[in-house]
Design a protein around this motif. Sequence first.
Motif, PDB file in Angstrom:
ATOM      1  N   THR A  89       0.819  -1.214   0.000  1.00 39.12           N
ATOM      2  CA  THR A  89       0.000   0.000   0.000  1.00 39.12           C
ATOM      3  C   THR A  89       0.847   1.257   0.000  1.00 39.12           C
ATOM      4  O   THR A  89       0.333   2.350  -0.237  1.00 39.12           O
ATOM      5  CB  THR A  89      -0.930   0.031   1.221  1.00 39.12           C
ATOM      6  N   GLY A  90       2.141   1.128   0.284  1.00 38.86           N
ATOM      7  CA  GLY A  90       3.007   2.290   0.324  1.00 38.86           C
ATOM      8  C   GLY A  90       4.438   1.889   0.541  1.00 38.86           C
ATOM      9  O   GLY A  90       4.811   0.721   0.359  1.00 38.86           O
ATOM     10  N   HIS A  91       5.259   2.859   0.935  1.00 40.09           N
ATOM     11  CA  HIS A  91       6.686   2.648   1.170  1.00 40.09           C
ATOM     12  C   HIS A  91       7.109   3.592   2.290  1.00 40.09           C
ATOM     13  O   HIS A  91       6.619   4.721   2.369  1.00 40.09           O
ATOM     14  CB  HIS A  91       7.474   2.937  -0.107  1.00 40.09           C
ATOM     15  N   SER A 104      -5.293  10.972  -1.764  1.00 38.32           N
ATOM     16  CA  SER A 104      -4.950  10.027  -2.815  1.00 38.32           C
ATOM     17  C   SER A 104      -5.297   8.608  -2.397  1.00 38.32           C
ATOM     18  O   SER A 104      -5.241   8.265  -1.216  1.00 38.32           O
ATOM     19  CB  SER A 104      -3.455  10.113  -3.150  1.00 38.32           C
ATOM     20  N   GLN A 105      -5.611   7.780  -3.379  1.00 37.69           N
ATOM     21  CA  GLN A 105      -5.949   6.389  -3.126  1.00 37.69           C
ATOM     22  C   GLN A 105      -5.116   5.502  -4.040  1.00 37.69           C
ATOM     23  O   GLN A 105      -4.940   5.802  -5.220  1.00 37.69           O
ATOM     24  CB  GLN A 105      -7.443   6.133  -3.399  1.00 37.69           C
ATOM     25  N   GLY A 106      -4.589   4.398  -3.502  1.00 35.57           N
ATOM     26  CA  GLY A 106      -3.857   3.470  -4.353  1.00 35.57           C
ATOM     27  C   GLY A 106      -2.884   2.616  -3.582  1.00 35.57           C
ATOM     28  O   GLY A 106      -2.994   2.431  -2.374  1.00 35.57           O
ATOM     29  N   GLY A 107      -1.907   2.105  -4.283  1.00 35.78           N
ATOM     30  CA  GLY A 107      -0.900   1.213  -3.723  1.00 35.78           C
ATOM     31  C   GLY A 107      -0.019   0.718  -4.842  1.00 35.78           C
ATOM     32  O   GLY A 107       0.172   1.404  -5.846  1.00 35.78           O
ATOM     33  N   LEU A 149       4.550   2.296  -7.079  1.00 38.02           N
ATOM     34  CA  LEU A 149       3.305   2.773  -6.492  1.00 38.02           C
ATOM     35  C   LEU A 149       2.542   3.643  -7.493  1.00 38.02           C
ATOM     36  O   LEU A 149       3.155   4.329  -8.317  1.00 38.02           O
ATOM     37  CB  LEU A 149       3.590   3.589  -5.227  1.00 38.02           C
ATOM     38  N   TYR A 150       1.231   3.622  -7.375  1.00 33.91           N
ATOM     39  CA  TYR A 150       0.397   4.526  -8.173  1.00 33.91           C
ATOM     40  C   TYR A 150      -0.771   4.980  -7.315  1.00 33.91           C
ATOM     41  O   TYR A 150      -1.497   4.157  -6.743  1.00 33.91           O
ATOM     42  CB  TYR A 150      -0.136   3.848  -9.438  1.00 33.91           C
ATOM     43  N   TYR A 151      -0.940   6.313  -7.216  1.00 34.73           N
ATOM     44  CA  TYR A 151      -2.013   6.887  -6.419  1.00 34.73           C
ATOM     45  C   TYR A 151      -2.910   7.758  -7.298  1.00 34.73           C
ATOM     46  O   TYR A 151      -2.425   8.658  -7.999  1.00 34.73           O
ATOM     47  CB  TYR A 151      -1.441   7.744  -5.281  1.00 34.73           C
ATOM     48  N   GLU A 152      -4.203   7.474  -7.269  1.00 37.02           N
ATOM     49  CA  GLU A 152      -5.165   8.317  -7.979  1.00 37.02           C
ATOM     50  C   GLU A 152      -5.278   9.657  -7.270  1.00 37.02           C
ATOM     51  O   GLU A 152      -5.326   9.722  -6.051  1.00 37.02           O
ATOM     52  CB  GLU A 152      -6.520   7.625  -8.043  1.00 37.02           C
ATOM     53  N   SER A 153      -5.345  10.732  -8.059  1.00 37.75           N
ATOM     54  CA  SER A 153      -5.327  12.075  -7.492  1.00 37.75           C
ATOM     55  C   SER A 153      -6.709  12.523  -7.044  1.00 37.75           C
ATOM     56  O   SER A 153      -7.715  12.147  -7.664  1.00 37.75           O
ATOM     57  CB  SER A 153      -4.817  13.077  -8.535  1.00 37.75           C
ATOM     58  N   THR A 190       3.633  12.771 -12.227  1.00 38.42           N
ATOM     59  CA  THR A 190       2.249  13.144 -11.967  1.00 38.42           C
ATOM     60  C   THR A 190       1.592  13.537 -13.276  1.00 38.42           C
ATOM     61  O   THR A 190       2.129  14.374 -14.022  1.00 38.42           O
ATOM     62  CB  THR A 190       2.159  14.316 -10.974  1.00 38.42           C
ATOM     63  N   GLY A 191       0.439  12.936 -13.553  1.00 38.18           N
ATOM     64  CA  GLY A 191      -0.296  13.227 -14.773  1.00 38.18           C
ATOM     65  C   GLY A 191      -1.738  13.585 -14.487  1.00 38.18           C
ATOM     66  O   GLY A 191      -2.105  13.940 -13.366  1.00 38.18           O
ATOM     67  N   ARG A 192      -2.569  13.470 -15.503  1.00 33.95           N
ATOM     68  CA  ARG A 192      -3.956  13.928 -15.430  1.00 33.95           C
ATOM     69  C   ARG A 192      -4.742  13.240 -14.334  1.00 33.95           C
ATOM     70  O   ARG A 192      -5.593  13.842 -13.676  1.00 33.95           O
ATOM     71  CB  ARG A 192      -4.636  13.705 -16.786  1.00 33.95           C
ATOM     72  N   HIS A 193      -4.467  11.955 -14.087  1.00 33.23           N
ATOM     73  CA  HIS A 193      -5.312  11.189 -13.169  1.00 33.23           C
ATOM     74  C   HIS A 193      -4.616  10.735 -11.894  1.00 33.23           C
ATOM     75  O   HIS A 193      -5.307  10.364 -10.932  1.00 33.23           O
ATOM     76  CB  HIS A 193      -5.873   9.957 -13.896  1.00 33.23           C
ATOM     77  N   GLY A 194      -3.275  10.733 -11.865  1.00 25.84           N
ATOM     78  CA  GLY A 194      -2.625  10.203 -10.681  1.00 25.84           C
ATOM     79  C   GLY A 194      -1.125  10.416 -10.686  1.00 25.84           C
ATOM     80  O   GLY A 194      -0.567  11.075 -11.573  1.00 25.84           O
TER      81      GLY A 194
END
Length: 300
Positions: A25-27, A36-39, A73-77, A154-158
């Motif tokens: 889920t993270g580091h 933000s949501q993700g992992g 990791l990838y987190y939705e913005s 960082t881009g349009r969605h995350g």
Amino acid sequence: MGTGRLLIVAALICSGGAWAQQEVTGHPLVTPYDGSQGGGEYWEYNRYDLIVGFDFEVREAVTERIEGRVTRLYYESPDERSELEIFTNYRLALEEAGFEEIWSCAGDGSCTTGSTRNRFHQANGIRAINGPNSHYAVGTLGYEDRLAYVAVATGRHGTSIDIIETAEMDTGMVAVSAEALADGLDADGHVRVDGLLFAHDSDELLAESAAALDALHSLLLNRPNLNLYVVGHTDMTGSLSYNLDLSRRRAASVISALVDDYGIDPSRLEPQGVGPLAPEATNATEAGRTHNRRVEIVVR
């Protein structure tokens, strides 16, 4: 930047036991932007193509191959936050922790063009470069004798965060064996000996070099007629004369350990140092400089 400010954990990289390959889920290095949501995923040891530039003539990302523990990791913005605000928060927090930039870019015309945004993903799988306002930075964080490469996009969605930890592979997990060294000598007449580690800017051989020294000892026992040059290499930092001297002193330290601790006949080994004169990678980046600092053995 307000409530979205990213925090860096004070202990940059955990130094505990080996992690298994797994979803995460993270580091410990980063805390995601508020909201933000993700992992992501974690590999105990893997190769990674570090993106260190973009060549607009050939329309491809410029990469350098590194190896180590890889966390992706990838987190939705959050919808209400812009790419620039989110990226700036990550960047400022990394800089406060000692981030040394290798390369960065911002938006179309700097990172990519509208028709080449997917080249980042094609180069190494990083997801977030997907809009005209995308941002990217890659660099290193130093801590004690450890080194982590961090890439943030960082881009349009995350936001994508890739962290490559070289420390454990550099301090005792290097796959070195007498058989591998023998194969390299038979094929090419010389071979790199990974896992020989020195104190910073010094010829002091660190205790974590034991596995590599064991492999060299076994090689010399298995081949009693083998005589070697032990050759030190440095990066390009500093003067040529200094690096030539340092590289030879490091080679001499390896020989001293083999003679004093393993009983190898000193007449079979001769130290040499070529400093930065035989690089295997560019000295323009930290990744390249790290790769160029090494010891090789050459058949006499």
